[in-house]
Design a protein around this motif. Sequence first.
Motif, PDB file in Angstrom:
ATOM      1  N   VAL A 296      -0.674  -5.867   1.452  1.00 58.86           N
ATOM      2  CA  VAL A 296      -0.537  -4.409   1.456  1.00 58.86           C
ATOM      3  C   VAL A 296      -1.862  -3.746   1.141  1.00 58.86           C
ATOM      4  N   GLN A 300      -3.948  -1.079   3.473  1.00 56.50           N
ATOM      5  CA  GLN A 300      -4.362   0.247   2.996  1.00 56.50           C
ATOM      6  C   GLN A 300      -5.858   0.448   3.165  1.00 56.50           C
ATOM      7  N   GLY A 331       7.177  10.677   4.367  1.00 55.34           N
ATOM      8  CA  GLY A 331       7.878   9.825   3.412  1.00 55.34           C
ATOM      9  C   GLY A 331       9.071   9.163   4.053  1.00 55.34           C
ATOM     10  N   PRO A 332       9.621   8.186   3.350  1.00 52.77           N
ATOM     11  CA  PRO A 332      10.773   7.446   3.877  1.00 52.77           C
ATOM     12  C   PRO A 332      11.951   8.376   4.044  1.00 52.77           C
ATOM     13  N   LEU A 353       0.867  -0.401  -7.149  1.00 49.44           N
ATOM     14  CA  LEU A 353       0.890   1.045  -6.939  1.00 49.44           C
ATOM     15  C   LEU A 353       0.956   1.747  -8.295  1.00 49.44           C
ATOM     16  N   LEU A 361      10.394   7.341  -6.608  1.00 48.86           N
ATOM     17  CA  LEU A 361       9.829   6.472  -5.563  1.00 48.86           C
ATOM     18  C   LEU A 361      10.944   6.026  -4.622  1.00 48.86           C
ATOM     19  N   GLN A 364      11.393  -0.065  -0.949  1.00 48.40           N
ATOM     20  CA  GLN A 364      11.173  -0.647   0.371  1.00 48.40           C
ATOM     21  C   GLN A 364      11.669  -2.089   0.446  1.00 48.40           C
ATOM     22  N   ALA A 375       7.454   3.061  -2.211  1.00 49.63           N
ATOM     23  CA  ALA A 375       6.580   4.019  -1.536  1.00 49.63           C
ATOM     24  C   ALA A 375       6.731   5.375  -2.190  1.00 49.63           C
ATOM     25  N   LYS A 376       5.605   6.092  -2.227  1.00 46.58           N
ATOM     26  CA  LYS A 376       5.641   7.455  -2.730  1.00 46.58           C
ATOM     27  C   LYS A 376       6.015   8.409  -1.606  1.00 46.58           C
ATOM     28  N   GLY A 379       3.829   8.507   1.377  1.00 47.76           N
ATOM     29  CA  GLY A 379       3.770   7.311   2.185  1.00 47.76           C
ATOM     30  C   GLY A 379       2.980   6.177   1.580  1.00 47.76           C
ATOM     31  N   GLN A 380       2.289   6.400   0.457  1.00 48.23           N
ATOM     32  CA  GLN A 380       1.507   5.339  -0.186  1.00 48.23           C
ATOM     33  C   GLN A 380       2.444   4.282  -0.735  1.00 48.23           C
ATOM     34  N   GLN A 381       2.145   2.999  -0.438  1.00 54.01           N
ATOM     35  CA  GLN A 381       3.025   1.908  -0.822  1.00 54.01           C
ATOM     36  C   GLN A 381       2.298   0.943  -1.757  1.00 54.01           C
TER      37      GLN A 381
END
Length: 392
Positions: A296, A300, A331-332, A353, A361, A364, A375-376, A379-381
Amino acid sequence: MPWGQDLWCQFSLIERHTGLGVDSTETTRNFLAKVAEVEREYSNKLLSVCKSFNQPFDRDKDTTSEATWQTLVSSVNDIATHHSNLSTNIVAEVCQPLKQLAKEKTSEREEQIKSYNKNEANLQKQFQIFEKAKKIYDKIDKEAETAKANFEKIERSESANRKKVDLARREYANKAKAREEGQRALAESLDQLNRERTTHYHTEQYSVLNAMQALDENRSEGVVHGITQFANLIIATSKEDMMSMNNVAEACKQFNKTHDSSVFQKRYATGQSIPGDLDLNSILERRSPKMQRKSVALQQQEQAHQHYSEPEKVHHSQGPPPGPPPGPPPGPPPNVQQVRMLYDFPGTNPGELGCAPNEILFLQQDAGDGWLLVAKKNGQQGYVPAAYVERL
Protein backbone atom coordinates in the motif's frame (compact mmCIF):
# COMPACT_ATOMS: atom_id res chain seq x y z
CA MET A 1 -21.34 32.92 99.69
CA PRO A 2 -20.94 36.62 98.83
CA TRP A 3 -17.45 37.96 98.32
CA GLY A 4 -18.35 41.14 100.26
CA GLN A 5 -18.55 39.09 103.43
CA ASP A 6 -15.69 36.60 103.20
CA LEU A 7 -13.31 38.59 100.97
CA TRP A 8 -13.92 42.12 102.33
CA CYS A 9 -10.17 42.62 102.82
CA GLN A 10 -8.99 40.90 99.59
CA PHE A 11 -9.85 43.48 96.96
CA SER A 12 -6.39 43.40 95.35
CA LEU A 13 -6.77 39.64 94.93
CA ILE A 14 -10.29 40.08 93.53
CA GLU A 15 -9.04 42.74 91.13
CA ARG A 16 -6.31 40.42 89.83
CA HIS A 17 -8.67 37.42 89.63
CA THR A 18 -11.31 39.24 87.60
CA GLY A 19 -8.65 40.73 85.32
CA LEU A 20 -7.31 37.27 84.54
CA GLY A 21 -10.89 36.15 83.91
CA VAL A 22 -11.39 38.81 81.23
CA ASP A 23 -8.03 37.82 79.69
CA SER A 24 -9.11 34.17 79.62
CA THR A 25 -12.28 35.20 77.76
CA GLU A 26 -10.17 36.85 75.07
CA THR A 27 -7.89 33.81 74.95
CA THR A 28 -10.89 31.50 74.44
CA ARG A 29 -12.22 33.72 71.66
CA ASN A 30 -8.82 33.84 69.92
CA PHE A 31 -8.50 30.07 70.12
CA LEU A 32 -11.93 29.45 68.60
CA ALA A 33 -11.24 32.08 65.92
CA LYS A 34 -8.13 30.10 64.94
CA VAL A 35 -10.21 26.92 64.80
CA ALA A 36 -12.63 28.73 62.48
CA GLU A 37 -9.69 29.70 60.24
CA VAL A 38 -8.52 26.08 60.13
CA GLU A 39 -12.04 24.93 59.23
CA ARG A 40 -12.17 27.53 56.44
CA GLU A 41 -8.78 26.41 55.07
CA TYR A 42 -9.84 22.76 55.31
CA SER A 43 -13.05 23.52 53.40
CA ASN A 44 -11.19 25.41 50.66
CA LYS A 45 -8.68 22.59 50.22
CA LEU A 46 -11.43 19.97 49.99
CA LEU A 47 -13.33 22.06 47.44
CA SER A 48 -10.16 22.46 45.37
CA VAL A 49 -9.53 18.70 45.43
CA CYS A 50 -13.12 17.94 44.46
CA LYS A 51 -12.98 20.43 41.61
CA SER A 52 -9.77 18.94 40.20
CA PHE A 53 -11.09 15.35 40.43
CA ASN A 54 -14.71 15.92 39.49
CA GLN A 55 -14.37 14.22 36.09
CA PRO A 56 -16.30 11.06 35.17
CA PHE A 57 -14.42 7.98 34.03
CA ASP A 58 -15.34 7.35 30.37
CA ARG A 59 -14.42 3.70 30.71
CA ASP A 60 -16.91 3.28 33.60
CA LYS A 61 -19.83 5.22 32.14
CA ASP A 62 -23.25 3.90 33.20
CA THR A 63 -21.69 1.52 35.73
CA THR A 64 -22.22 1.12 39.46
CA SER A 65 -18.54 1.82 40.09
CA GLU A 66 -18.90 5.17 38.30
CA ALA A 67 -21.96 5.95 40.45
CA THR A 68 -19.92 5.15 43.56
CA TRP A 69 -17.14 7.46 42.40
CA GLN A 70 -19.55 10.31 41.69
CA THR A 71 -21.19 9.84 45.11
CA LEU A 72 -17.77 9.93 46.77
CA VAL A 73 -16.75 13.20 45.11
CA SER A 74 -20.17 14.76 45.71
CA SER A 75 -20.19 13.71 49.36
CA VAL A 76 -16.68 15.08 49.99
CA ASN A 77 -17.78 18.30 48.30
CA ASP A 78 -20.75 18.38 50.70
CA ILE A 79 -18.38 17.89 53.63
CA ALA A 80 -16.35 20.86 52.42
CA THR A 81 -19.54 22.93 52.41
CA HIS A 82 -20.39 21.70 55.93
CA HIS A 83 -17.04 22.91 57.26
CA SER A 84 -17.32 26.22 55.43
CA ASN A 85 -20.65 26.76 57.17
CA LEU A 86 -19.10 25.62 60.45
CA SER A 87 -16.36 28.25 60.13
CA THR A 88 -18.94 30.96 59.49
CA ASN A 89 -21.12 29.84 62.40
CA ILE A 90 -18.20 29.68 64.85
CA VAL A 91 -17.32 33.28 64.09
CA ALA A 92 -20.92 34.55 64.15
CA GLU A 93 -22.36 32.49 67.02
CA VAL A 94 -19.33 32.04 69.30
CA CYS A 95 -16.43 34.41 68.61
CA GLN A 96 -18.47 37.58 68.18
CA PRO A 97 -20.52 37.04 71.39
CA LEU A 98 -17.34 36.25 73.34
CA LYS A 99 -15.73 39.42 72.04
CA GLN A 100 -18.75 41.45 73.13
CA LEU A 101 -18.79 39.67 76.49
CA ALA A 102 -15.14 40.53 77.16
CA LYS A 103 -15.76 44.15 76.21
CA GLU A 104 -18.81 44.46 78.50
CA LYS A 105 -17.15 42.79 81.49
CA THR A 106 -14.03 44.88 81.07
CA SER A 107 -16.14 48.04 81.21
CA GLU A 108 -18.14 46.80 84.23
CA ARG A 109 -14.95 45.80 86.04
CA GLU A 110 -13.37 49.20 85.49
CA GLU A 111 -16.48 50.94 86.86
CA GLN A 112 -16.49 48.78 89.99
CA ILE A 113 -12.79 49.42 90.56
CA LYS A 114 -13.42 53.16 90.29
CA SER A 115 -16.27 52.88 92.81
CA TYR A 116 -14.10 50.89 95.20
CA ASN A 117 -11.26 53.39 94.98
CA LYS A 118 -13.67 56.30 95.46
CA ASN A 119 -15.12 54.67 98.58
CA GLU A 120 -11.65 54.01 99.90
CA ALA A 121 -10.73 57.65 99.30
CA ASN A 122 -13.82 58.85 101.21
CA LEU A 123 -13.03 56.59 104.15
CA GLN A 124 -9.42 57.73 104.11
CA LYS A 125 -10.64 61.33 104.21
CA GLN A 126 -12.72 60.55 107.28
CA PHE A 127 -9.69 58.93 108.90
CA GLN A 128 -7.74 62.12 108.26
CA ILE A 129 -10.48 64.19 109.94
CA PHE A 130 -10.32 61.89 112.95
CA GLU A 131 -6.54 62.02 113.05
CA LYS A 132 -6.70 65.81 113.02
CA ALA A 133 -9.19 65.78 115.92
CA LYS A 134 -6.93 63.31 117.73
CA LYS A 135 -3.93 65.60 117.37
CA ILE A 136 -5.93 68.53 118.71
CA TYR A 137 -7.07 66.49 121.68
CA ASP A 138 -3.55 65.22 122.35
CA LYS A 139 -2.30 68.82 122.47
CA ILE A 140 -5.10 69.90 124.83
CA ASP A 141 -4.54 66.85 127.01
CA LYS A 142 -0.85 67.55 127.22
CA GLU A 143 -1.50 71.18 128.19
CA ALA A 144 -3.97 70.05 130.85
CA GLU A 145 -1.46 67.60 132.30
CA THR A 146 1.18 70.31 132.33
CA ALA A 147 -1.20 72.73 134.09
CA LYS A 148 -2.07 70.05 136.64
CA ALA A 149 1.57 69.31 137.37
CA ASN A 150 2.33 73.03 137.71
CA PHE A 151 -0.63 73.51 140.05
CA GLU A 152 0.40 70.61 142.28
CA LYS A 153 3.98 71.86 142.36
CA ILE A 154 2.99 75.41 143.39
CA GLU A 155 0.48 74.08 145.90
CA ARG A 156 3.19 72.02 147.61
CA SER A 157 5.65 74.90 147.63
CA GLU A 158 6.07 76.61 151.03
CA SER A 159 7.16 79.85 149.44
CA ALA A 160 4.13 80.18 147.13
CA ASN A 161 1.57 82.73 148.16
CA ARG A 162 -2.15 82.14 147.95
CA LYS A 163 -2.58 84.33 144.90
CA LYS A 164 -0.10 82.27 142.92
CA VAL A 165 -1.76 79.05 143.99
CA ASP A 166 -5.22 80.31 142.98
CA LEU A 167 -3.85 81.38 139.60
CA ALA A 168 -2.35 77.91 139.00
CA ARG A 169 -5.61 76.29 140.13
CA ARG A 170 -7.68 78.36 137.66
CA GLU A 171 -5.20 77.57 134.83
CA TYR A 172 -5.48 73.87 135.54
CA ALA A 173 -9.30 74.09 135.73
CA ASN A 174 -9.46 75.83 132.34
CA LYS A 175 -7.16 73.27 130.73
CA ALA A 176 -9.14 70.41 132.23
CA LYS A 177 -12.36 71.88 130.89
CA ALA A 178 -10.77 72.32 127.44
CA ARG A 179 -9.65 68.71 127.61
CA GLU A 180 -13.19 67.59 128.33
CA GLU A 181 -14.47 69.57 125.36
CA GLY A 182 -11.67 68.16 123.17
CA GLN A 183 -12.55 64.67 124.32
CA ARG A 184 -16.20 65.22 123.37
CA ALA A 185 -15.08 66.52 119.94
CA LEU A 186 -12.80 63.52 119.52
CA ALA A 187 -15.65 61.17 120.47
CA GLU A 188 -17.93 62.81 117.91
CA SER A 189 -15.20 62.48 115.26
CA LEU A 190 -14.75 58.83 116.17
CA ASP A 191 -18.49 58.22 115.96
CA GLN A 192 -18.51 59.80 112.51
CA LEU A 193 -15.58 57.63 111.46
CA ASN A 194 -17.31 54.49 112.73
CA ARG A 195 -20.47 55.38 110.85
CA GLU A 196 -18.42 55.85 107.70
CA ARG A 197 -16.61 52.56 108.30
CA THR A 198 -19.92 50.74 108.77
CA THR A 199 -21.29 52.18 105.55
CA HIS A 200 -18.02 51.49 103.79
CA TYR A 201 -17.59 47.84 104.77
CA HIS A 202 -21.22 46.76 105.09
CA THR A 203 -22.81 48.71 102.26
CA GLU A 204 -20.57 50.43 99.72
CA GLN A 205 -17.60 48.08 99.43
CA TYR A 206 -19.85 45.11 100.17
CA SER A 207 -21.90 45.99 97.09
CA VAL A 208 -18.77 46.57 94.98
CA LEU A 209 -17.24 43.22 95.90
CA ASN A 210 -20.50 41.40 95.27
CA ALA A 211 -20.83 43.18 91.91
CA MET A 212 -17.31 42.02 91.04
CA GLN A 213 -18.36 38.49 91.99
CA ALA A 214 -21.49 38.71 89.83
CA LEU A 215 -19.67 40.00 86.75
CA ASP A 216 -17.00 37.30 87.09
CA GLU A 217 -19.62 34.57 87.45
CA ASN A 218 -21.61 35.93 84.50
CA ARG A 219 -18.43 36.16 82.43
CA SER A 220 -17.54 32.55 83.24
CA GLU A 221 -21.08 31.47 82.41
CA GLY A 222 -20.88 33.30 79.08
CA VAL A 223 -17.57 31.64 78.21
CA VAL A 224 -18.91 28.18 79.03
CA HIS A 225 -22.04 28.93 76.99
CA GLY A 226 -19.82 29.86 74.02
CA ILE A 227 -17.82 26.65 74.39
CA THR A 228 -21.07 24.68 74.58
CA GLN A 229 -22.31 26.39 71.42
CA PHE A 230 -19.02 25.57 69.71
CA ALA A 231 -19.31 21.92 70.75
CA ASN A 232 -22.89 21.75 69.44
CA LEU A 233 -21.78 23.19 66.09
CA ILE A 234 -19.00 20.59 65.85
CA ILE A 235 -21.45 17.79 66.73
CA ALA A 236 -23.97 19.00 64.15
CA THR A 237 -21.28 19.20 61.47
CA SER A 238 -20.03 15.73 62.39
CA LYS A 239 -23.56 14.38 61.94
CA GLU A 240 -23.78 16.02 58.52
CA ASP A 241 -20.39 14.53 57.60
CA MET A 242 -21.58 11.14 58.80
CA MET A 243 -24.69 11.36 56.63
CA SER A 244 -22.52 12.19 53.62
CA MET A 245 -20.29 9.19 54.30
CA ASN A 246 -23.35 7.00 54.79
CA ASN A 247 -24.38 7.99 51.27
CA VAL A 248 -20.99 6.80 50.06
CA ALA A 249 -21.38 3.54 51.97
CA GLU A 250 -24.85 2.99 50.46
CA ALA A 251 -23.46 3.66 46.98
CA CYS A 252 -20.75 1.07 47.62
CA LYS A 253 -23.44 -1.45 48.57
CA GLN A 254 -25.04 -0.90 45.14
CA PHE A 255 -21.82 -1.92 43.37
CA ASN A 256 -22.40 -4.83 40.99
CA LYS A 257 -19.32 -6.16 39.26
CA THR A 258 -21.37 -8.39 36.96
CA HIS A 259 -23.44 -5.46 35.78
CA ASP A 260 -20.36 -3.29 35.19
CA SER A 261 -18.66 -6.07 33.23
CA SER A 262 -21.75 -6.55 31.06
CA VAL A 263 -21.89 -2.81 30.34
CA PHE A 264 -18.35 -2.94 29.01
CA GLN A 265 -19.11 -6.11 27.08
CA LYS A 266 -22.19 -4.66 25.39
CA ARG A 267 -20.40 -1.44 24.53
CA TYR A 268 -17.49 -3.01 22.70
CA ALA A 269 -18.87 -6.33 21.42
CA THR A 270 -18.25 -6.68 17.61
CA GLY A 271 -20.68 -9.50 16.98
CA GLN A 272 -17.99 -11.41 15.08
CA SER A 273 -17.37 -15.08 15.69
CA ILE A 274 -14.15 -16.28 17.27
CA PRO A 275 -11.72 -17.24 14.47
CA GLY A 276 -11.37 -20.94 13.69
CA ASP A 277 -8.35 -22.93 12.47
CA LEU A 278 -6.15 -21.40 9.77
CA ASP A 279 -5.91 -23.04 6.34
CA LEU A 280 -2.40 -23.63 5.04
CA ASN A 281 -3.29 -22.84 1.43
CA SER A 282 -4.88 -19.52 2.34
CA ILE A 283 -1.79 -18.66 4.39
CA LEU A 284 0.50 -19.44 1.43
CA GLU A 285 -1.66 -17.41 -0.91
CA ARG A 286 -2.00 -14.41 1.40
CA ARG A 287 0.78 -11.99 1.93
CA SER A 288 1.82 -11.02 5.42
CA PRO A 289 0.41 -7.79 6.91
CA LYS A 290 3.86 -6.27 6.69
CA MET A 291 4.06 -7.02 2.98
CA GLN A 292 0.51 -5.70 2.48
CA ARG A 293 1.35 -2.45 4.29
CA LYS A 294 4.51 -2.15 2.23
CA SER A 295 2.53 -2.67 -0.95
CA VAL A 296 0.00 0.00 0.00
CA ALA A 297 2.87 2.38 0.83
CA LEU A 298 4.46 1.78 -2.56
CA GLN A 299 1.15 2.42 -4.31
CA GLN A 300 0.69 5.68 -2.44
CA GLN A 301 4.21 6.81 -3.31
CA GLU A 302 3.65 5.91 -6.96
CA GLN A 303 0.40 7.90 -7.06
CA ALA A 304 2.05 10.89 -5.46
CA HIS A 305 4.97 10.69 -7.90
CA GLN A 306 2.66 10.56 -10.90
CA HIS A 307 0.55 13.47 -9.58
CA TYR A 308 3.33 15.88 -8.72
CA SER A 309 6.37 14.84 -10.83
CA GLU A 310 5.16 13.99 -14.36
CA PRO A 311 5.70 16.93 -16.72
CA GLU A 312 2.67 18.24 -18.45
CA LYS A 313 2.43 17.51 -22.15
CA VAL A 314 2.50 20.49 -24.44
CA HIS A 315 -0.52 20.61 -26.65
CA HIS A 316 0.04 22.21 -30.09
CA SER A 317 -3.46 21.66 -31.30
CA GLN A 318 -5.91 24.49 -31.61
CA GLY A 319 -8.24 22.74 -29.08
CA PRO A 320 -9.04 24.10 -25.55
CA PRO A 321 -6.43 23.82 -22.81
CA PRO A 322 -6.63 20.80 -20.54
CA GLY A 323 -8.89 21.11 -17.49
CA PRO A 324 -7.67 21.17 -13.84
CA PRO A 325 -6.13 18.03 -12.41
CA PRO A 326 -8.57 15.62 -10.91
CA GLY A 327 -9.32 16.02 -7.19
CA PRO A 328 -8.72 13.37 -4.48
CA PRO A 329 -10.42 10.10 -5.06
CA PRO A 330 -13.93 9.92 -3.63
CA GLY A 331 -14.51 8.16 -0.30
CA PRO A 332 -15.89 4.65 -0.07
CA PRO A 333 -19.59 4.16 -0.60
CA PRO A 334 -21.88 4.62 2.40
CA ASN A 335 -22.69 0.90 2.72
CA VAL A 336 -19.09 0.08 3.71
CA GLN A 337 -18.53 -0.87 7.39
CA GLN A 338 -17.52 2.22 9.42
CA VAL A 339 -15.23 2.19 12.42
CA ARG A 340 -14.23 4.82 15.00
CA MET A 341 -10.71 5.33 16.33
CA LEU A 342 -10.54 4.97 20.12
CA TYR A 343 -6.96 6.16 20.55
CA ASP A 344 -4.34 8.16 18.74
CA PHE A 345 -2.32 6.15 16.22
CA PRO A 346 0.63 7.97 14.61
CA GLY A 347 1.18 5.44 11.80
CA THR A 348 4.94 5.96 11.50
CA ASN A 349 5.76 2.72 9.68
CA PRO A 350 5.30 2.15 5.93
CA GLY A 351 1.75 1.15 5.05
CA GLU A 352 0.28 2.37 8.35
CA LEU A 353 -2.34 5.12 8.40
CA GLY A 354 -2.02 7.86 11.04
CA CYS A 355 -5.37 8.60 12.72
CA ALA A 356 -6.70 10.73 15.57
CA PRO A 357 -9.11 9.66 18.35
CA ASN A 358 -12.83 9.63 17.37
CA GLU A 359 -11.96 9.78 13.65
CA ILE A 360 -14.44 7.87 11.44
CA LEU A 361 -12.87 5.43 8.94
CA PHE A 362 -14.11 2.93 6.36
CA LEU A 363 -13.16 -0.71 6.77
CA GLN A 364 -11.62 -2.15 3.59
CA GLN A 365 -10.26 -5.48 4.77
CA ASP A 366 -10.06 -7.54 7.98
CA ALA A 367 -7.77 -10.53 7.62
CA GLY A 368 -8.14 -11.50 11.29
CA ASP A 369 -4.43 -10.91 12.01
CA GLY A 370 -4.90 -7.93 14.36
CA TRP A 371 -4.57 -5.29 11.59
CA LEU A 372 -7.35 -3.61 9.62
CA LEU A 373 -7.04 -2.01 6.21
CA VAL A 374 -9.06 1.22 6.42
CA ALA A 375 -9.64 4.33 4.34
CA LYS A 376 -10.31 7.92 5.23
CA LYS A 377 -13.01 10.04 3.65
CA ASN A 378 -10.39 11.55 1.33
CA GLY A 379 -9.55 8.07 0.03
CA GLN A 380 -6.22 7.73 1.87
CA GLN A 381 -5.71 4.09 2.89
CA GLY A 382 -3.49 2.21 5.33
CA TYR A 383 -3.37 -0.23 8.21
CA VAL A 384 -4.35 0.42 11.85
CA PRO A 385 -4.40 -1.96 14.84
CA ALA A 386 -7.74 -3.69 15.23
CA ALA A 387 -7.66 -3.04 19.02
CA TYR A 388 -7.58 0.73 18.36
CA VAL A 389 -11.06 0.90 16.77
CA GLU A 390 -14.65 0.11 17.49
CA ARG A 391 -17.13 -0.87 14.81
CA LEU A 392 -20.15 1.35 14.27
